[in-house]
Design a protein around this motif. Structure first.
Motif, PDB file in Angstrom:
ATOM      1  N   LEU A  28       0.835  -1.197   0.000  1.00  0.00           N
ATOM      2  CA  LEU A  28       0.000   0.000   0.000  1.00  0.00           C
ATOM      3  C   LEU A  28       0.874   1.252   0.000  1.00  0.00           C
ATOM      4  CD1 LEU A  28      -2.721   1.465   0.193  1.00  0.00           C
ATOM      5  CD2 LEU A  28      -2.655   1.084   2.659  1.00  0.00           C
ATOM      6  N   ASN A  29       1.891   1.262   0.838  1.00  0.00           N
ATOM      7  CA  ASN A  29       2.798   2.411   0.876  1.00  0.00           C
ATOM      8  C   ASN A  29       3.468   2.615  -0.483  1.00  0.00           C
ATOM      9  OD1 ASN A  29       4.070   4.512   2.590  1.00  0.00           O
ATOM     10  ND2 ASN A  29       5.914   3.467   1.884  1.00  0.00           N
ATOM     11  N   GLY A  30       3.814   1.532  -1.150  1.00  0.00           N
ATOM     12  CA  GLY A  30       4.419   1.644  -2.473  1.00  0.00           C
ATOM     13  C   GLY A  30       3.479   2.284  -3.475  1.00  0.00           C
ATOM     14  N   PHE A  31       2.199   1.920  -3.415  1.00  0.00           N
ATOM     15  CA  PHE A  31       1.209   2.533  -4.314  1.00  0.00           C
ATOM     16  C   PHE A  31       1.090   4.025  -4.039  1.00  0.00           C
ATOM     17  CE2 PHE A  31      -1.110  -1.791  -4.096  1.00  0.00           C
ATOM     18  CZ  PHE A  31      -0.352  -2.300  -5.132  1.00  0.00           C
ATOM     19  N   ILE A  32       1.083   4.389  -2.763  1.00  0.00           N
ATOM     20  CA  ILE A  32       0.952   5.796  -2.381  1.00  0.00           C
ATOM     21  C   ILE A  32       2.221   6.563  -2.728  1.00  0.00           C
ATOM     22  CG2 ILE A  32       0.736   7.371  -0.412  1.00  0.00           C
ATOM     23  CD1 ILE A  32      -1.200   5.238   0.810  1.00  0.00           C
ATOM     24  N   SER A  46      -6.343   9.841 -12.325  1.00  0.00           N
ATOM     25  CA  SER A  46      -5.141   9.160 -12.826  1.00  0.00           C
ATOM     26  C   SER A  46      -3.893   9.846 -12.283  1.00  0.00           C
ATOM     27  CB  SER A  46      -5.105   9.189 -14.362  1.00  0.00           C
ATOM     28  OG  SER A  46      -4.737  10.476 -14.818  1.00  0.00           O
ATOM     29  N   SER A  47      -2.751   9.223 -12.527  1.00  0.00           N
ATOM     30  CA  SER A  47      -1.488   9.767 -12.035  1.00  0.00           C
ATOM     31  C   SER A  47      -1.095  11.063 -12.745  1.00  0.00           C
ATOM     32  CB  SER A  47      -0.379   8.726 -12.157  1.00  0.00           C
ATOM     33  OG  SER A  47      -0.258   8.305 -13.505  1.00  0.00           O
ATOM     34  N   LYS A  48      -1.920  11.525 -13.671  1.00  0.00           N
ATOM     35  CA  LYS A  48      -1.712  12.847 -14.274  1.00  0.00           C
ATOM     36  C   LYS A  48      -2.313  13.940 -13.397  1.00  0.00           C
ATOM     37  CE  LYS A  48      -1.508  11.169 -18.986  1.00  0.00           C
ATOM     38  NZ  LYS A  48      -2.109  11.177 -20.314  1.00  0.00           N
ATOM     39  N   GLY A  49      -3.213  13.558 -12.494  1.00  0.00           N
ATOM     40  CA  GLY A  49      -3.852  14.493 -11.579  1.00  0.00           C
ATOM     41  C   GLY A  49      -5.018  13.842 -10.871  1.00  0.00           C
ATOM     42  N   PHE A  50      -5.128  14.087  -9.560  1.00  0.00           N
ATOM     43  CA  PHE A  50      -6.180  13.480  -8.737  1.00  0.00           C
ATOM     44  C   PHE A  50      -6.962  14.544  -7.987  1.00  0.00           C
ATOM     45  CE2 PHE A  50      -2.818  10.125  -8.395  1.00  0.00           C
ATOM     46  CZ  PHE A  50      -3.515   9.061  -8.933  1.00  0.00           C
ATOM     47  N   ASP A  51      -8.259  14.277  -7.787  1.00  0.00           N
ATOM     48  CA  ASP A  51      -8.954  14.933  -6.692  1.00  0.00           C
ATOM     49  C   ASP A  51      -8.888  13.935  -5.531  1.00  0.00           C
ATOM     50  OD1 ASP A  51     -11.002  13.033  -7.107  1.00  0.00           O
ATOM     51  OD2 ASP A  51     -12.417  14.502  -7.891  1.00  0.00           O
ATOM     52  N   CYS A  52      -9.444  14.287  -4.391  1.00  0.00           N
ATOM     53  CA  CYS A  52      -9.240  13.432  -3.213  1.00  0.00           C
ATOM     54  C   CYS A  52      -9.812  12.027  -3.390  1.00  0.00           C
ATOM     55  CB  CYS A  52      -9.777  14.098  -1.958  1.00  0.00           C
ATOM     56  SG  CYS A  52     -11.569  14.373  -1.929  1.00  0.00           S
ATOM     57  N   SER A  53     -11.043  11.925  -3.869  1.00  0.00           N
ATOM     58  CA  SER A  53     -11.652  10.594  -4.013  1.00  0.00           C
ATOM     59  C   SER A  53     -11.097   9.855  -5.233  1.00  0.00           C
ATOM     60  CB  SER A  53     -13.173  10.691  -4.080  1.00  0.00           C
ATOM     61  OG  SER A  53     -13.580  11.528  -5.144  1.00  0.00           O
ATOM     62  N   GLY A  54     -10.620  10.591  -6.214  1.00  0.00           N
ATOM     63  CA  GLY A  54      -9.936   9.955  -7.348  1.00  0.00           C
ATOM     64  C   GLY A  54      -8.649   9.291  -6.895  1.00  0.00           C
ATOM     65  N   PHE A  55      -7.941   9.944  -5.960  1.00  0.00           N
ATOM     66  CA  PHE A  55      -6.716   9.381  -5.389  1.00  0.00           C
ATOM     67  C   PHE A  55      -7.017   8.099  -4.612  1.00  0.00           C
ATOM     68  CE2 PHE A  55      -4.274   9.219  -1.345  1.00  0.00           C
ATOM     69  CZ  PHE A  55      -3.074   8.743  -1.853  1.00  0.00           C
ATOM     70  N   SER A  57      -9.637   6.134  -4.799  1.00  0.00           N
ATOM     71  CA  SER A  57     -10.115   5.104  -5.730  1.00  0.00           C
ATOM     72  C   SER A  57      -8.959   4.481  -6.498  1.00  0.00           C
ATOM     73  CB  SER A  57     -11.116   5.703  -6.721  1.00  0.00           C
ATOM     74  OG  SER A  57     -12.287   6.087  -6.076  1.00  0.00           O
ATOM     75  N   TYR A  58      -8.023   5.300  -6.959  1.00  0.00           N
ATOM     76  CA  TYR A  58      -6.855   4.824  -7.712  1.00  0.00           C
ATOM     77  C   TYR A  58      -6.036   3.839  -6.872  1.00  0.00           C
ATOM     78  CZ  TYR A  58      -2.268   5.077 -10.026  1.00  0.00           C
ATOM     79  OH  TYR A  58      -1.076   4.769 -10.627  1.00  0.00           O
ATOM     80  N   VAL A  59      -5.735   4.221  -5.633  1.00  0.00           N
ATOM     81  CA  VAL A  59      -4.913   3.366  -4.765  1.00  0.00           C
ATOM     82  C   VAL A  59      -5.627   2.048  -4.486  1.00  0.00           C
ATOM     83  CG1 VAL A  59      -3.883   3.146  -2.466  1.00  0.00           C
ATOM     84  CG2 VAL A  59      -3.619   5.286  -3.747  1.00  0.00           C
ATOM     85  N   PHE A  60      -6.906   2.105  -4.144  1.00  0.00           N
ATOM     86  CA  PHE A  60      -7.613   0.871  -3.814  1.00  0.00           C
ATOM     87  C   PHE A  60      -7.850   0.000  -5.038  1.00  0.00           C
ATOM     88  CE2 PHE A  60      -7.990   2.874   0.206  1.00  0.00           C
ATOM     89  CZ  PHE A  60      -8.052   1.824   1.111  1.00  0.00           C
ATOM     90  N   THR A  61      -8.013   0.598  -6.203  1.00  0.00           N
ATOM     91  CA  THR A  61      -8.127  -0.196  -7.428  1.00  0.00           C
ATOM     92  C   THR A  61      -6.860  -1.009  -7.648  1.00  0.00           C
ATOM     93  OG1 THR A  61      -9.702   1.313  -8.449  1.00  0.00           O
ATOM     94  CG2 THR A  61      -8.429  -0.070  -9.946  1.00  0.00           C
ATOM     95  N   LYS A  62      -5.700  -0.446  -7.302  1.00  0.00           N
ATOM     96  CA  LYS A  62      -4.422  -1.179  -7.407  1.00  0.00           C
ATOM     97  C   LYS A  62      -4.444  -2.446  -6.555  1.00  0.00           C
ATOM     98  CE  LYS A  62      -1.614   1.586  -9.813  1.00  0.00           C
ATOM     99  NZ  LYS A  62      -0.894   1.136 -10.982  1.00  0.00           N
TER     100      LYS A  62
END
Length: 158
Positions: A28-32, A46-55, A57-62
């Motif tokens: 998890l730390n590696g994803f963050i 996406s890693s081009k830019g996140f809002d808070c819930s996009g961030f 969602s991105y991490v948990f999708t990983k």
């Protein structure tokens, strides 16, 4: 004297970033860590830019965990957790619109040691302390969306 001060400040910053989170060896730390510094983007997922819930969602999708898209919807997912019982990977929610009326407007991921990672509208993806003067008074709730198996696989130290 200015050079010495600048050198010492650089060293302090270097050591601070080397320390990492409380679970520095977890997946998890590696994803963050892979997206720290990513700029804020309204509606970004996406890693081009996140809002808070996009961030979040991105991490948990990983990790193969689907989250609802918005912070309000995420605040209803999983199981409610008391602030004193947080573990790495728990979602933490805040009221940042100024009303402090317990309405959710921001989300981050608890990373241990009293800190959480989130996409700040002014600083992009960063870590902050839950008990900072800004976030402590705006904390609303926390949710656990990982089961024990997911915690062992992703958030527990290797």
């Amino acid at each position: 004297m200015k050079k010495v001060t600048a050198l010492l400040m650089g060293l302090v910053l270097l050591l601070a970033f080397q320390a990492g989170s409380a679970f520095a060896d977890s997946k998890l730390n590696g994803f963050i860590d892979g997206v720290i510094g990513t700029p804020y983007k309204s509606g970004g997922t996406s890693s081009k830019g996140f809002d808070c819930s996009g961030f979040t969602s991105y991490v948990f999708t990983k990790m193969g965990i689907e989250l609802p898209r918005t912070s309000v919807a995420q605040s209803k997912a999983g199981t409610k957790v008391d602030k004193t019982d947080l573990i790495p990977g728990d979602l933490v929610f805040f009221d940042t619109v100024g009303g402090n009326n317990s309405s959710v407007s921001h989300v981050g991921i608890y990373i241990g040691d009293g800190k959480f990672a989130h996409s700040s509208s002014s600083r992009g993806v960063v870590t902050d302390k839950l008990n900072s003067s800004y976030y402590e008074t705006r904390f609303v709730t926390a949710r656990r969306v990982m089961n024990d198996e997911s915690f062992e696989a992703f958030a527990n130290e290797k």
